[in-house]
Design a protein around this motif. Structure first.
Motif, PDB file in Angstrom:
ATOM      1  N   PHE A 452      53.064  74.646  -4.210  1.00  0.00           N
ATOM      2  CA  PHE A 452      54.039  73.830  -4.946  1.00  0.00           C
ATOM      3  C   PHE A 452      54.553  72.699  -4.050  1.00  0.00           C
ATOM      4  O   PHE A 452      54.697  71.540  -4.498  1.00  0.00           O
ATOM      5  N   LEU A 453      54.856  72.991  -2.775  1.00  0.00           N
ATOM      6  CA  LEU A 453      55.355  71.953  -1.865  1.00  0.00           C
ATOM      7  C   LEU A 453      54.300  70.873  -1.643  1.00  0.00           C
ATOM      8  O   LEU A 453      54.635  69.675  -1.575  1.00  0.00           O
ATOM      9  N   ASP A 454      53.019  71.293  -1.533  1.00  0.00           N
ATOM     10  CA  ASP A 454      51.958  70.296  -1.349  1.00  0.00           C
ATOM     11  C   ASP A 454      51.870  69.362  -2.549  1.00  0.00           C
ATOM     12  O   ASP A 454      51.721  68.136  -2.408  1.00  0.00           O
ATOM     13  N   ARG A 455      51.953  69.925  -3.750  1.00  0.00           N
ATOM     14  CA  ARG A 455      51.879  69.092  -4.946  1.00  0.00           C
ATOM     15  C   ARG A 455      53.101  68.167  -5.038  1.00  0.00           C
ATOM     16  O   ARG A 455      52.964  66.980  -5.396  1.00  0.00           O
ATOM     17  N   LEU A 456      54.290  68.667  -4.698  1.00  0.00           N
ATOM     18  CA  LEU A 456      55.510  67.846  -4.743  1.00  0.00           C
ATOM     19  C   LEU A 456      55.451  66.717  -3.712  1.00  0.00           C
ATOM     20  O   LEU A 456      55.830  65.564  -4.014  1.00  0.00           O
ATOM     21  N   GLN A 457      54.964  67.008  -2.513  1.00  0.00           N
ATOM     22  CA  GLN A 457      54.869  65.982  -1.479  1.00  0.00           C
ATOM     23  C   GLN A 457      53.911  64.878  -1.906  1.00  0.00           C
ATOM     24  O   GLN A 457      54.168  63.681  -1.675  1.00  0.00           O
ATOM     25  N   HIS A 458      52.811  65.264  -2.573  1.00  0.00           N
ATOM     26  CA  HIS A 458      51.859  64.277  -3.071  1.00  0.00           C
ATOM     27  C   HIS A 458      52.520  63.339  -4.080  1.00  0.00           C
ATOM     28  O   HIS A 458      52.319  62.105  -4.033  1.00  0.00           O
ATOM     29  N   LEU A 459      53.336  63.892  -4.991  1.00  0.00           N
ATOM     30  CA  LEU A 459      53.983  63.073  -6.005  1.00  0.00           C
ATOM     31  C   LEU A 459      55.059  62.173  -5.393  1.00  0.00           C
ATOM     32  O   LEU A 459      55.246  61.015  -5.822  1.00  0.00           O
ATOM     33  N   VAL A 460      55.776  62.682  -4.400  1.00  0.00           N
ATOM     34  CA  VAL A 460      56.822  61.868  -3.760  1.00  0.00           C
ATOM     35  C   VAL A 460      56.203  60.634  -3.112  1.00  0.00           C
ATOM     36  O   VAL A 460      56.693  59.516  -3.249  1.00  0.00           O
ATOM     37  N   VAL A 461      55.076  60.807  -2.435  1.00  0.00           N
ATOM     38  CA  VAL A 461      54.429  59.690  -1.750  1.00  0.00           C
ATOM     39  C   VAL A 461      53.872  58.700  -2.766  1.00  0.00           C
ATOM     40  O   VAL A 461      54.062  57.475  -2.649  1.00  0.00           O
ATOM     41  N   HIS A 462      53.144  59.202  -3.811  1.00  0.00           N
ATOM     42  CA  HIS A 462      52.556  58.303  -4.779  1.00  0.00           C
ATOM     43  C   HIS A 462      53.603  57.625  -5.659  1.00  0.00           C
ATOM     44  O   HIS A 462      53.407  56.500  -6.137  1.00  0.00           O
ATOM     45  N   SER A 463      54.720  58.293  -5.856  1.00  0.00           N
ATOM     46  CA  SER A 463      55.782  57.662  -6.641  1.00  0.00           C
ATOM     47  C   SER A 463      56.376  56.476  -5.885  1.00  0.00           C
ATOM     48  O   SER A 463      56.698  55.436  -6.492  1.00  0.00           O
ATOM     49  N   ALA A 464      56.513  56.616  -4.578  1.00  0.00           N
ATOM     50  CA  ALA A 464      57.064  55.521  -3.777  1.00  0.00           C
ATOM     51  C   ALA A 464      56.092  54.347  -3.711  1.00  0.00           C
ATOM     52  O   ALA A 464      56.502  53.188  -3.640  1.00  0.00           O
ATOM     53  N   ILE A 465      54.768  54.631  -3.789  1.00  0.00           N
ATOM     54  CA  ILE A 465      53.782  53.566  -3.688  1.00  0.00           C
ATOM     55  C   ILE A 465      53.520  52.914  -5.040  1.00  0.00           C
ATOM     56  O   ILE A 465      53.499  51.678  -5.165  1.00  0.00           O
ATOM     57  N   ALA A 466      53.286  53.742  -6.062  1.00  0.00           N
ATOM     58  CA  ALA A 466      52.842  53.207  -7.355  1.00  0.00           C
ATOM     59  C   ALA A 466      53.862  53.388  -8.463  1.00  0.00           C
ATOM     60  O   ALA A 466      53.580  53.049  -9.619  1.00  0.00           O
ATOM     61  N   GLY A 467      55.032  53.946  -8.138  1.00  0.00           N
ATOM     62  CA  GLY A 467      56.036  54.151  -9.171  1.00  0.00           C
ATOM     63  C   GLY A 467      55.653  55.234 -10.172  1.00  0.00           C
ATOM     64  O   GLY A 467      56.017  55.153 -11.351  1.00  0.00           O
ATOM     65  N   TYR A 468      54.876  56.224  -9.712  1.00  0.00           N
ATOM     66  CA  TYR A 468      54.418  57.285 -10.594  1.00  0.00           C
ATOM     67  C   TYR A 468      55.604  58.156 -10.974  1.00  0.00           C
ATOM     68  O   TYR A 468      56.302  58.684 -10.102  1.00  0.00           O
ATOM     69  N   PRO A 469      55.917  58.356 -12.295  1.00  0.00           N
ATOM     70  CA  PRO A 469      57.121  59.104 -12.675  1.00  0.00           C
ATOM     71  C   PRO A 469      56.909  60.604 -12.562  1.00  0.00           C
ATOM     72  O   PRO A 469      55.837  61.140 -12.859  1.00  0.00           O
ATOM     73  N   GLY A 584      63.100  56.056  -0.326  1.00  0.00           N
ATOM     74  CA  GLY A 584      61.829  55.663   0.262  1.00  0.00           C
ATOM     75  C   GLY A 584      61.372  56.582   1.363  1.00  0.00           C
ATOM     76  O   GLY A 584      60.173  56.798   1.548  1.00  0.00           O
ATOM     77  N   SER A 585      62.302  57.133   2.153  1.00  0.00           N
ATOM     78  CA  SER A 585      61.925  57.979   3.289  1.00  0.00           C
ATOM     79  C   SER A 585      62.057  59.464   2.973  1.00  0.00           C
ATOM     80  O   SER A 585      61.950  60.291   3.869  1.00  0.00           O
ATOM     81  N   ALA A 586      62.299  59.840   1.722  1.00  0.00           N
ATOM     82  CA  ALA A 586      62.499  61.243   1.367  1.00  0.00           C
ATOM     83  C   ALA A 586      61.167  61.993   1.415  1.00  0.00           C
ATOM     84  O   ALA A 586      60.083  61.414   1.247  1.00  0.00           O
ATOM     85  N   ASP A 587      61.278  63.321   1.620  1.00  0.00           N
ATOM     86  CA  ASP A 587      60.090  64.175   1.578  1.00  0.00           C
ATOM     87  C   ASP A 587      60.324  65.295   0.568  1.00  0.00           C
ATOM     88  O   ASP A 587      61.376  65.374  -0.074  1.00  0.00           O
ATOM     89  N   ALA A 588      59.350  66.199   0.418  1.00  0.00           N
ATOM     90  CA  ALA A 588      59.411  67.235  -0.606  1.00  0.00           C
ATOM     91  C   ALA A 588      60.572  68.184  -0.368  1.00  0.00           C
ATOM     92  O   ALA A 588      61.281  68.591  -1.313  1.00  0.00           O
ATOM     93  N   GLN A 589      60.802  68.582   0.881  1.00  0.00           N
ATOM     94  CA  GLN A 589      61.877  69.534   1.165  1.00  0.00           C
ATOM     95  C   GLN A 589      63.235  68.925   0.832  1.00  0.00           C
ATOM     96  O   GLN A 589      64.115  69.607   0.286  1.00  0.00           O
ATOM     97  N   THR A 590      63.408  67.623   1.110  1.00  0.00           N
ATOM     98  CA  THR A 590      64.685  66.971   0.823  1.00  0.00           C
ATOM     99  C   THR A 590      64.926  66.894  -0.678  1.00  0.00           C
ATOM    100  O   THR A 590      66.022  67.165  -1.172  1.00  0.00           O
ATOM    101  N   VAL A 591      63.895  66.544  -1.443  1.00  0.00           N
ATOM    102  CA  VAL A 591      64.034  66.437  -2.894  1.00  0.00           C
ATOM    103  C   VAL A 591      64.335  67.816  -3.491  1.00  0.00           C
ATOM    104  O   VAL A 591      65.167  67.959  -4.396  1.00  0.00           O
ATOM    105  N   LEU A 592      63.693  68.865  -2.972  1.00  0.00           N
ATOM    106  CA  LEU A 592      63.914  70.216  -3.493  1.00  0.00           C
ATOM    107  C   LEU A 592      65.335  70.687  -3.181  1.00  0.00           C
ATOM    108  O   LEU A 592      65.990  71.331  -4.031  1.00  0.00           O
TER     109      LEU A 592
END
Length: 604
Positions: A452-469, A584-592
């Motif tokens: 779950f953390l790996d999938r969340l980290q992937h979305l956090v990074v791609h959301s910051a780059i491409a605005g993926y909701p 912009g600098s957030a990661d999966a653990q911070t968002v969770l």
């Protein structure tokens, strides 16, 4: 004697003529004519050289017996001084000696009489008044088969010649092609063929006896049959043969050991015997065969020894060997003795689900995993290796490791399962649990926290780059601590498992749920209506703030449904926190952590 006298007279005359021609006759020459008379006188009156003719009275008694024997329709013979002097055709035919009649004349009578009746026959012939019915006597045919016949004995007055007449046999063997083939088969048969009399003495054997035992057939006839076998087998053999004679059974089949002269030890044979119907007289014989099964028995003994070694090895293995069926109960057809140490159940209790099925022993949280994993491997015709928990007879949880495979026939038909299960609680329990949780949560069937953390980290990074909701929710379950205090930690754990099962409806290729603390983390990255059907219909954008609030309410509603576990009705409540848009600098653990903090604020 007359011929001798004439020859002497002729020789004397010739001698006189020769002597007269040679010179004047001497007084001795005139005495030569007296020599034939002198020789005749000596031969006539000398007791040593005299050949006496039988008295007329003896001839008169002998001729009627001979005439009766030769013209009798029943088998008969004449005997004098223990030797056969004459035999009729009926007797020769009954003995199988019709082509060898000349050999019978002069033969000792004992040659055609069974040895057990020799003394009796001598007594009958020695009795001066013996005449008429003399009972039953056993004769021996040329092929060795005994013939039980009724004897009648007749003798003339003052005559050494006796007439023996025998009752006709009930059935004489035919001397046709079938009889000849029968003799050949008996002679060349690979098995030992034998015949016994009523006293269990050997009366006939085929040549295979000497080849197999090293004993000559002639030396083995008319000897007891039972001492030829191992002492431990004689009781059963004696009982079976006596039952044949008494008519209590139709046949006999036993595996016994013979004491062969050519073998260093006893040899196993299969004895098959049948009763032999003989003539009247109250006696019955036995015919049978001996089949050499020594090699087969030795192979069986070796196989049994191998099986004993295999069972010993299986019993000493730290685990359980099994063979079973591929059904929901994991029905066992065979389990080794190691199952008792592993499960607390004996093999008899597990085979065919007598006391418990193996599926009942698997931990409830692992049953679906075990079934699905094994079926996947069987479909691919691959071996399966897996670890899971079982609950033994004492209620203790054990981690086990299992390896097995499916069994198929030559035609590809599935026959069952074979495998090995061993206890790995002390060494691999924690390691195996950690490995499995990398892919999914075993208890509730959800994503593992690491995935779950790996999938969340992937979305956090791609959301910051491409605005993926995407949206991250934290669902807190209450009153979990109260349930643990009232019913115990196990009940609180089961509440989390049952709630997690409800949340599996959220799962899709992009959306997922994982356990987090005393609640669940919910990740929504796919906002299409078909993937959000669990939340009801949407008339607004699910990714908008009002849409996210609607999703949070639907999650709380799923968690708030009443639960009934082990007869206890539990009412739960769910508080949902929504993580803010990541910086912009957030990661999966911070968002969770932000989502969990928002859930705590909603509960307060």
């Amino acid at each position: 004697m007359t011929l001798y006298f004439v020859a002497t007279l002729l020789l004397t005359t010739l001698s006189a003529i020769v002597l007269v021609d040679a010179g004047p006759p001497s007084p001795a020459v005139w005495g030569l004519p007296l020599l034939p008379g002198l020789a005749w006188t000596v031969l006539r009156f000398s007791g040593r050289g005299r050949i006496t003719a039988p008295p007329r009275s003896e001839v008169a008694h002998h001729q009627p017996l001979t005439h009766f024997a030769l013209h009798s329709g029943l088998p008969a013979l004449l005997v004098a001084q223990g030797r056969i002097t004459n035999a009729n055709l009926a007797l020769l035919k009954a003995l199988g000696l019709e082509a060898r009649g000349d050999e019978v004349i002069g033969m000792p009578l004992d040659n055609i009489v069974h040895p057990k009746h020799h003394r009796r026959l001598v007594a009958l012939l020695a009795a001066e008044t013996a005449s008429g019915d003399a009972g039953v006597i056993t004769l021996l045919r040329a092929d060795g088969v005994p013939w039980l016949a009724r004897l009648s004995l007749f003798r003339g007055d003052r005559s050494p010649v006796a007439l023996l007449q025998f009752g006709a046999p009930d059935e004489l063997p035919e001397a046709g092609p079938d009889r000849q083939w029968g003799n050949r088969m008996g002679h060349f048969a690979g098995e030992i063929l034998f015949a016994l009399d009523s006293q269990l003495l050997l009366t006939w054997l085929n040549p295979q006896w000497e080849k197999a035992t090293g004993r000559a057939v002639a030396d083995s006839l008319f000897v007891p049959f039972l001492p030829l076998f191992h002492l431990e087998d004689r009781v059963a053999l004696t009982k079976g043969l006596r039952q044949l004679q008494a008519g209590e059974r139709d046949s006999l089949c036993l595996e016994v050991r013979t004491l062969a002269a050519r073998s260093p030890g006893p040899r196993w044979v299969e004895l098959r015997a049948w009763p032999l119907d003989t003539a009247a007289g109250g006696e019955s014989g036995i015919v049978g065969m001996l089949l050499d099964i020594d090699q087969r028995r030795r192979s069986e003994e070796a196989l049994r020894a191998q099986r004993r070694s295999l069972h010993t090895m299986l019993d000493n293995l730290p685990g359980m060997i099994y063979r079973g069926q591929n059904d929901k109960h994991w029905t066992m057809e065979f389990v080794s003795e190691g199952c008792f140490e592993l499960t607390g159940y004996t093999p008899l209790e597990l085979v065919d689900n007598q006391s418990a099925s193996f599926a009942d022993l698997i931990h409830p949280e692992d049953r679906d995993f075990v079934w699905n994993y094994v079926q996947m491997r069987l479909t691919r015709r691959e071996r399966y290796e897996l670890s899971y928990r079982i609950i033994d007879r004492d209620g203790q949880i054990r981690w086990v490791w299992e390896q097995g495979r499916g069994i198929h026939s030559s035609r590809g038909e599935f026959l069952g399962l074979e495998g090995f299960i061993t206890d790995v609680s002390s060494s691999r329990g924690a390691q195996e649990e950690a490995r499995r949780r990398l892919f999914f949560d075993n208890a509730a069937g959800l994503l593992s926290f690491s995935l779950f953390l790996d999938r969340l980290q992937h979305l956090v990074v791609h959301s910051a780059i491409a605005g993926y909701p995407f949206a991250l929710f934290h669902l807190a379950i209450e009153p979990l601590s109260g349930i643990a205090a009232e019913h115990g930690p196990a009940m609180a754990e089961r509440v989390m498992v049952e709630t997690g099962k409800r949340l599996r409806v959220v799962h899709s290729d992009c959306n997922g749920v994982a356990r987090h603390g005393e609640g669940f983390a919910v990740l929504i990255a796919d906002f299409r209506p078909e993937t959000l059907a669990w939340a009801g219909g949407f008339d607004l954008d699910p990714a908008s703030p009002p849409g996210l609030a609607r999703l949070a309410a639907a999650l709380a509603e799923l968690a708030a449904r009443p639960l009934r576990i082990d007869g206890h009705s539990l009412v739960l409540s769910g508080h949902v926190g929504i993580a803010p848009a990541p910086a912009g600098s957030a990661d999966a653990q911070t968002v969770l952590a932000a989502a969990a903090e928002a859930a705590g604020a909603a509960a307060g």
